[in-house]
Design a protein around this motif. Sequence first.
Motif, PDB file in Angstrom:
ATOM      1  N   GLU A  21      18.564 -21.043 -18.406  1.00  0.00           N
ATOM      2  CA  GLU A  21      19.165 -20.095 -17.627  1.00  0.00           C
ATOM      3  C   GLU A  21      20.391 -19.634 -18.351  1.00  0.00           C
ATOM      4  O   GLU A  21      20.627 -18.444 -18.423  1.00  0.00           O
ATOM      5  N   ALA A  91      12.544 -17.377 -14.596  1.00  0.00           N
ATOM      6  CA  ALA A  91      13.269 -17.888 -13.302  1.00  0.00           C
ATOM      7  C   ALA A  91      14.670 -17.561 -13.418  1.00  0.00           C
ATOM      8  O   ALA A  91      15.213 -16.806 -12.330  1.00  0.00           O
ATOM      9  N   ALA A  92      15.279 -17.766 -14.436  1.00  0.00           N
ATOM     10  CA  ALA A  92      16.584 -17.255 -14.551  1.00  0.00           C
ATOM     11  C   ALA A  92      16.721 -15.796 -14.603  1.00  0.00           C
ATOM     12  O   ALA A  92      17.798 -15.324 -13.889  1.00  0.00           O
ATOM     13  N   GLU A  94      14.750 -13.563 -13.299  1.00  0.00           N
ATOM     14  CA  GLU A  94      14.653 -12.712 -12.066  1.00  0.00           C
ATOM     15  C   GLU A  94      15.597 -12.903 -11.023  1.00  0.00           C
ATOM     16  O   GLU A  94      16.015 -12.066 -10.053  1.00  0.00           O
ATOM     17  N   LYS A  95      16.490 -14.294 -11.251  1.00  0.00           N
ATOM     18  CA  LYS A  95      17.289 -14.352 -10.277  1.00  0.00           C
ATOM     19  C   LYS A  95      18.651 -13.509 -10.646  1.00  0.00           C
ATOM     20  O   LYS A  95      19.137 -12.722  -9.629  1.00  0.00           O
ATOM     21  N   GLN A  96      18.807 -13.469 -11.726  1.00  0.00           N
ATOM     22  CA  GLN A  96      19.863 -12.362 -12.020  1.00  0.00           C
ATOM     23  C   GLN A  96      19.350 -10.944 -11.839  1.00  0.00           C
ATOM     24  O   GLN A  96      20.391 -10.447 -11.279  1.00  0.00           O
ATOM     25  N   GLN A  98      17.595  -9.831  -9.391  1.00  0.00           N
ATOM     26  CA  GLN A  98      17.679  -9.894  -8.072  1.00  0.00           C
ATOM     27  C   GLN A  98      18.826  -9.569  -7.412  1.00  0.00           C
ATOM     28  O   GLN A  98      19.557  -8.698  -6.796  1.00  0.00           O
ATOM     29  N   GLU A  99      19.933 -10.311  -8.278  1.00  0.00           N
ATOM     30  CA  GLU A  99      21.392 -10.326  -7.683  1.00  0.00           C
ATOM     31  C   GLU A  99      22.051  -9.087  -7.982  1.00  0.00           C
ATOM     32  O   GLU A  99      22.761  -8.508  -7.446  1.00  0.00           O
ATOM     33  N   VAL A 390      12.015 -25.351 -10.518  1.00  0.00           N
ATOM     34  CA  VAL A 390      12.599 -24.134 -10.443  1.00  0.00           C
ATOM     35  C   VAL A 390      11.511 -23.010 -10.088  1.00  0.00           C
ATOM     36  O   VAL A 390      10.492 -22.937 -10.772  1.00  0.00           O
ATOM     37  N   PRO A 393      11.259 -16.290  -8.361  1.00  0.00           N
ATOM     38  CA  PRO A 393      11.131 -15.489  -7.099  1.00  0.00           C
ATOM     39  C   PRO A 393      10.029 -14.517  -7.030  1.00  0.00           C
ATOM     40  O   PRO A 393       9.661 -14.322  -6.006  1.00  0.00           O
TER      41      PRO A 393
END
Length: 396
Positions: A21, A91-92, A94-96, A98-99, A390, A393
């Motif tokens: 991440e 995973a990291a 897509e998290k970023q 989306q944010e 993990v 998303p």
Amino acid sequence: MIIEPRMRGFICLTAHPVGCEQNVINQINYVKSKGKIDGPKRVLVIGASTGFGLASRITSAFGSDAATIGIFFEKPSAPGKLATPGWYNTAAFEKQAQEAGLYAKSINGDAFSNEVKEKTLALIKEDLGQIDLVVYSLASPVRTDPTTGITHRSVLKPIGAPFKNKTVDFHSGKVTEISIDPCTEEDIQNTIKVMGGEDWEMWIDGLKAANLLAPNALTIAYSYIGPELTEPVYRKGTIGRAKDHLESTAFTIADKLSDIGGNAYVSVNKALVTQASSAIPVIPLYISLLYKVMKAEGIHEGCIEQIQRLYSERLYTGGNVPVDEKGRIRIDDWEMRADVQAKVAALWEEATTENLPSIGDLEGYSNDFYNLFGFKVGGVDYTADTNEVVEIPGLQ
Ligand code: NAI
Ligand code: NA
């Protein structure tokens, strides 16, 4: 759990989610620090989870505000079971994304299969309508041809004569002589099947037939040339034949895209430590000497610096895309500088187990290798209890 690196041969069996991440966050921050690129808005990246493909996805999203769909082949996490790095990277990412309010979805499966292609086309149709850029960045040792069902295996061998030269085991630092026997004709054909341009063309054919490529759409695949030193085992070996095929496929695809104003390119990238390159004999020794010279000159780059420069100074400048006499984009220009190559060649002559730690950047190589798996990343607490499970998303 507490996650530590566990090496077997040239691979690492474990991966650290928090380290992966942090790597992704560092790459995102680098792209943001370079400012906006007037680039693509809807991007498909095939081979999106590690190396140059991940860097392409990050540059598209955080440099050009693009919606991205990523295709890759990674092992998911499960309770008590670690995922492969590309899973944690995605995973990291897509998290970023989306944010930041950016669309990001992924498909985990065999990109060579009809099934994954069909699933991807359906997703594009449903969510994005059309694609502006297709990045083709697969590195795989095997491919099952979906038409014949035959599984082909690529090999890394010289053609015609045995290759004898120095190599280094970058874990032990031992410099030894290796000799690699030449390949058979079948090896050449198999390597072309796996790492040549056939699958790239199949992807573009499928996208175009379904009207999923936007006007002026681009596609790009990545190639390598490198120095004379590694020619017998790289550019003039089996993998080089596959790269020749990939490069000629760019012209075939470019012709097919001309009616929509599109184009196809191959970019020749710099030698870097990735899971794919660490498996190639001789290359790690070359890279450790190259890193030393390029760092001393202040021109060292990683995947993200390479791809950010590819987008901002080659592909999306608003002007013509500069290419060499064979139609290739050259972002390996600093690696191939005559002064850099002359220094590496001189160091190569001298290199021994004893002097490599000082004349070469063995430590830099080793660090980059650990980083691929999320280890030895600055700011990460490796003594902390870490959740191995993990989710991605936007996984389809
Ligand atoms: P990598 O090993 O970091 O990335 C490979 C990607 O392909 C990963 O996302 C992986 O999940 C995906 N993948 C592999 N098999 C798959 C399959 N069957 N289905 C779906 N996804 C699959 O490799 P790297 O180094 O980024 O290589 C990408 C391209 O860049 C390759 O064409 C390579 O030859 C080229 N290149 C690499 C250089 C280097 O020094 N590493 C230098 C210049 C070009
Ligand atoms: Na990649």
